[in-house]
Design an enzyme around this catalytic site. Sequence first.
Site, PDB file in Angstrom:
ATOM      1  N   TYR A  73       0.837  -1.200   0.000  1.00 10.85           N
ATOM      2  CA  TYR A  73       0.000   0.000   0.000  1.00 10.85           C
ATOM      3  C   TYR A  73       0.875   1.253   0.000  1.00 10.85           C
ATOM      4  O   TYR A  73       0.628   2.200  -0.767  1.00 10.85           O
ATOM      5  CB  TYR A  73      -0.905  -0.024   1.228  1.00 10.85           C
ATOM      6  CG  TYR A  73      -1.736   1.221   1.434  1.00 10.85           C
ATOM      7  CD1 TYR A  73      -2.742   1.572   0.544  1.00 10.85           C
ATOM      8  CD2 TYR A  73      -1.513   2.050   2.542  1.00 10.85           C
ATOM      9  CE1 TYR A  73      -3.505   2.724   0.736  1.00 10.85           C
ATOM     10  CE2 TYR A  73      -2.267   3.187   2.737  1.00 10.85           C
ATOM     11  CZ  TYR A  73      -3.266   3.526   1.839  1.00 10.85           C
ATOM     12  OH  TYR A  73      -4.000   4.666   2.038  1.00 10.85           O
ATOM     13  N   GLU A 118     -11.518   6.527   5.714  1.00  9.51           N
ATOM     14  CA  GLU A 118     -10.881   7.290   6.791  1.00  9.51           C
ATOM     15  C   GLU A 118     -11.826   7.416   7.984  1.00  9.51           C
ATOM     16  O   GLU A 118     -11.395   7.363   9.138  1.00  9.51           O
ATOM     17  CB  GLU A 118     -10.467   8.680   6.296  1.00  9.51           C
ATOM     18  CG  GLU A 118      -9.324   8.690   5.289  1.00  9.51           C
ATOM     19  CD  GLU A 118      -7.978   8.276   5.865  1.00  9.51           C
ATOM     20  OE1 GLU A 118      -7.865   8.149   7.103  1.00  9.51           O
ATOM     21  OE2 GLU A 118      -7.036   8.073   5.070  1.00  9.51           O
ATOM     22  N   TRP A 165      -5.054   1.396  10.525  1.00  9.78           N
ATOM     23  CA  TRP A 165      -5.288   1.405   9.089  1.00  9.78           C
ATOM     24  C   TRP A 165      -5.150   0.003   8.515  1.00  9.78           C
ATOM     25  O   TRP A 165      -5.824  -0.346   7.538  1.00  9.78           O
ATOM     26  CB  TRP A 165      -4.334   2.373   8.400  1.00  9.78           C
ATOM     27  CG  TRP A 165      -4.570   2.424   6.930  1.00  9.78           C
ATOM     28  CD1 TRP A 165      -3.745   1.996   5.944  1.00  9.78           C
ATOM     29  CD2 TRP A 165      -5.758   2.900   6.267  1.00  9.78           C
ATOM     30  NE1 TRP A 165      -4.326   2.191   4.707  1.00  9.78           N
ATOM     31  CE2 TRP A 165      -5.557   2.741   4.876  1.00  9.78           C
ATOM     32  CE3 TRP A 165      -6.968   3.460   6.717  1.00  9.78           C
ATOM     33  CZ2 TRP A 165      -6.516   3.111   3.928  1.00  9.78           C
ATOM     34  CZ3 TRP A 165      -7.920   3.825   5.769  1.00  9.78           C
ATOM     35  CH2 TRP A 165      -7.691   3.648   4.403  1.00  9.78           C
TER      36      TRP A 165
END
Length: 215
Positions: free
Chosen positions: A43, A65, A73
């Site tokens: 990522y 988010e 995350w």
Amino acid sequence: MTQETNANATAHATDAISIDLIIGEDGLARPPWAAGDPLLRAYYDTEWGMPVRDEAGMFERISLEAFQSGLSWATILRKRPAFRAAFAGFDPERVASFADADIARLLGDAGIVRNRRKIEATIQNARATLALRDGGSDLAELVWSFRPAQTPRPLRIAEIPVKSAESEALAKRLRAEGFTFVGPTTMFALMEACAIVDTHLVGSHRRATSGVWTA
């Protein structure tokens, strides 16, 4: 050169590249959060900090988010395929039409984060996205309009801001447009993810690779 002068020169040279970076087996420098887990590394290498300029892409980022708030995350990233399936590929028009039956479906979906407030916020934000469109605006263009004149150049993780004047202004504007779960810290994270600011550590192989910032 005296020993003291040599030490000062070495310290200055070291200060030019973040000491928080980790050099991987491939010789590339990454921050600790992206150096271990293969999913996070991929990522970081290919997606984080690259420009997102389309409406659906920006809506997805705002949605994820919001779901990430209070979680890691990595958790969201592992669940992203399930999120995309559950939220119709984050198509704002389709999500905006979600009703009570869809909320019940989502609350029963173990593949995503089953938080009613965040689910309802995603639906509300889809409707706000369409309202922007109907008013002749575009979500991605609005978010990008808050790009600052300069970007941070952090040498250490501790120097990376968690919010900015621009993220506070963006959060205020989005709330005025009917969005929710868009606080200034969440919006700064969005700006980092979409290359609106570049908070890659100096010396990272990803620093200034977005095409938006040159240093």
